[in-house]
Scaffold this active site. Structure first.
Site, mmCIF file in Angstrom:
data_model
loop_
_atom_site.group_PDB
_atom_site.id
_atom_site.type_symbol
_atom_site.label_atom_id
_atom_site.label_comp_id
_atom_site.label_asym_id
_atom_site.label_seq_id
_atom_site.Cartn_x
_atom_site.Cartn_y
_atom_site.Cartn_z
ATOM 1 N N GLY A 78 0.819 -1.201 0.000
ATOM 2 C CA GLY A 78 0.000 0.000 0.000
ATOM 3 C C GLY A 78 0.853 1.252 0.000
ATOM 4 O O GLY A 78 0.498 2.255 -0.619
ATOM 5 N N ASN B 179 -7.093 4.132 10.520
ATOM 6 C CA ASN B 179 -6.744 2.807 11.005
ATOM 7 C C ASN B 179 -6.909 2.651 12.515
ATOM 8 O O ASN B 179 -7.111 1.549 13.016
ATOM 9 C CB ASN B 179 -5.299 2.466 10.625
ATOM 10 N N GLN C 198 -7.865 0.591 4.713
ATOM 11 C CA GLN C 198 -8.666 0.084 5.821
ATOM 12 C C GLN C 198 -10.132 -0.128 5.449
ATOM 13 O O GLN C 198 -10.839 -0.862 6.148
ATOM 14 C CB GLN C 198 -8.580 1.048 7.011
ATOM 15 N N GLY D 263 -3.575 -5.727 0.174
ATOM 16 C CA GLY D 263 -3.893 -7.131 0.344
ATOM 17 C C GLY D 263 -3.966 -7.598 1.780
ATOM 18 O O GLY D 263 -4.907 -8.295 2.165
ATOM 19 N N HIS D 264 -2.984 -7.241 2.602
ATOM 20 C CA HIS D 264 -2.943 -7.819 3.941
ATOM 21 C C HIS D 264 -3.930 -7.179 4.904
ATOM 22 O O HIS D 264 -4.014 -7.573 6.072
ATOM 23 C CB HIS D 264 -1.516 -7.784 4.507
ATOM 24 N N THR E 275 8.773 -7.961 -13.671
ATOM 25 C CA THR E 275 7.922 -9.119 -13.942
ATOM 26 C C THR E 275 6.916 -9.305 -12.811
ATOM 27 O O THR E 275 7.284 -9.303 -11.643
ATOM 28 C CB THR E 275 8.781 -10.386 -14.094
ATOM 29 N N CYS F 258 6.209 3.799 21.003
ATOM 30 C CA CYS F 258 7.190 3.507 22.044
ATOM 31 C C CYS F 258 8.584 3.724 21.485
ATOM 32 O O CYS F 258 8.962 3.113 20.478
ATOM 33 C CB CYS F 258 7.034 2.072 22.534
#
Length: 387
Positions: free
Chosen positions: A79, A160, A188, A209-210, A246, A334
């Protein structure tokens, strides 16, 4: 519906906004192109024909999910790459001296960092719009920000952390009234809510995708017909000349299959099922922790799977540390053990204590009522329920 093996024995997974498990049906669809269907999709011989056809079929499946009846679907490796192609592609193709770009303060870092790089290396002027207490951009503020050099506006569809939905159709309309291009990072939102690029009238839209049960390492950019972009990667002319190299057929097939599954899930009301679970979790926590649970972000105009709450009297990171039975996240950053408030919640005007108490609970395809009830028990125990 087959549960991914990674979820079977682990903690309750409430971090779907960070990444989704790969759907077993997606794995099954992509495997042939890691073995027998290994050919280069640009080859005309026997070994290239099937991969080439599979690549274009996957492109059509992604297009169908986002309502792209015309235009191009360009596969990318992430993304972040799709966002960079959109921003750099528009700005570097613009025939304008010192182009001007508009975005918002709580955009994804892929957009914010790309804007900063364009400013440093190409002298681009960037305007960052504020958000209101719900994390939403005011279309009037966008209208006031245009100059005669504005070439691009980039606003995400959904945040998100809070799930807040932006008024994309209205923002795109304002953008086009001023003659600029509109890009929407919909990482999202795609697959979680019905979304149509024609209805929204966006020029560019990022799909990841994820975030929708496909592997990491595959994404796509919808490009409106006739829109000229400068390529991000130069070379052999693949992906409509915008992304040389490719093609990764197996991962493109995975994204296409995930898009098909998402279309079917939305048509069957799967997003409403997840919303019911989200609301069940919120209601139960509110009852079990009276006066301590504060909702961050809009109550209605948000993703159906996202619950961002602050629980008085405990920090988000300490709460997660006390609950190994739940996998979730906070918005805090953090650095060397020093936790800082979420920039998103800070931009919304939340004070430090409330921001540091925030917990993001995001549900998904394999979330169940039993998960929600067990998570309620674990959270209330870890926060020291006074019941």
């Amino acid at each position: 519906m087959t549960v991914p093996s990674g979820l079977a024995e682990g903690p309750i997974y409430l971090d779907y906004n960070a990444t989704t498990p790969i759907d077993p049906a997606v794995v099954e669809a992509m495997l042939p192109y890691l073995t027998g269907g290994f050919g280069n999709p640009s080859s005309d011989h026997h070994y290239g024909v099937a991969p080439g056809a599979a690549l274009e079929h996957a492109r059509g499946q992604v297009a169908a999910l986002v309502g792209a009846r015309d235009g191009r679907i360009v596969f990318t490796g992430s993304g972040s790459e799709a966002d960079n192609l959109a921003l750099r592609g528009v700005v570097l193709a613009a025939e304008t001296d010192r182009p001007h770009v508009i975005t918002q303060t709580i955009e994804h870092p892929a957009v914010l960092q790309a804007c900063q790089a364009l400013r440093r290396h190409h002298g681009v002027e960037v305007t960052y719009l504020p958000v209101d207490a719900d994390g939403v951009v005011d279309p009037a503020a966008l209208a006031a920000a245009f100059t005669d050099r504005t070439v691009l506006v980039s606003i995400m569809a959904a945040n998100n952390e809070t799930g807040a939905l932006q008024p994309i159709a209205e923002l795109a309309r304002v953008t086009h009234e001023h003659g600029a291009v509109f890009h929407c990072d919909a990482a999202q939102a795609v697959g979680k809510i019905p979304l149509d690029v024609t209805d929204l009238d966006v020029d560019l839209l990022t799909v990841v995708g994820h975030k929708m049960y496909a592997p990491k390492g595959i994404a796509a950019l919808y490009v409106r017909p006739g829109l000229t972009l400068e390529p991000l990667v130069y070379g052999g002319g693949q992906e409509h000349g915008l992304r040389a190299g490719t093609e990764n057929v197996a991962f493109a097939v995975a994204l296409g299959t995930a898009a098909k599954l998402a279309s079917a899930d939305l048509a069957a009301g799967g997003h409403r099922r997840v919303q019911d679970l989200r609301d069940r979790l919120h209601d139960q926590l509110t009852k079990r922790l009276p006066g301590r649970v504060l909702l961050n972000g809009p109550a209605a105009a948000r993703l159906p799977n996202t619950l961002n709450i602050s629980i008085r009297g405990v920090t988000g990171h300490s709460l997660l540390a006390a609950m190994p039975g739940i996998a979730a996240s906070t918005g805090s950053a953090c650095h060397a053990g020093n936790h800082q408030p979420s920039p998103v919640l800070t931009a919304m005007g939340l004070d430090t204590d409330r921001s540091m108490s925030a917990l993001r609970l995001s549900l998904g395809r394999w979330s169940t009522p039993a998960d929600v009830d067990r998570a309620t028990d674990l959270i209330t125990t870890a926060t020291g329920s006074r019941d």
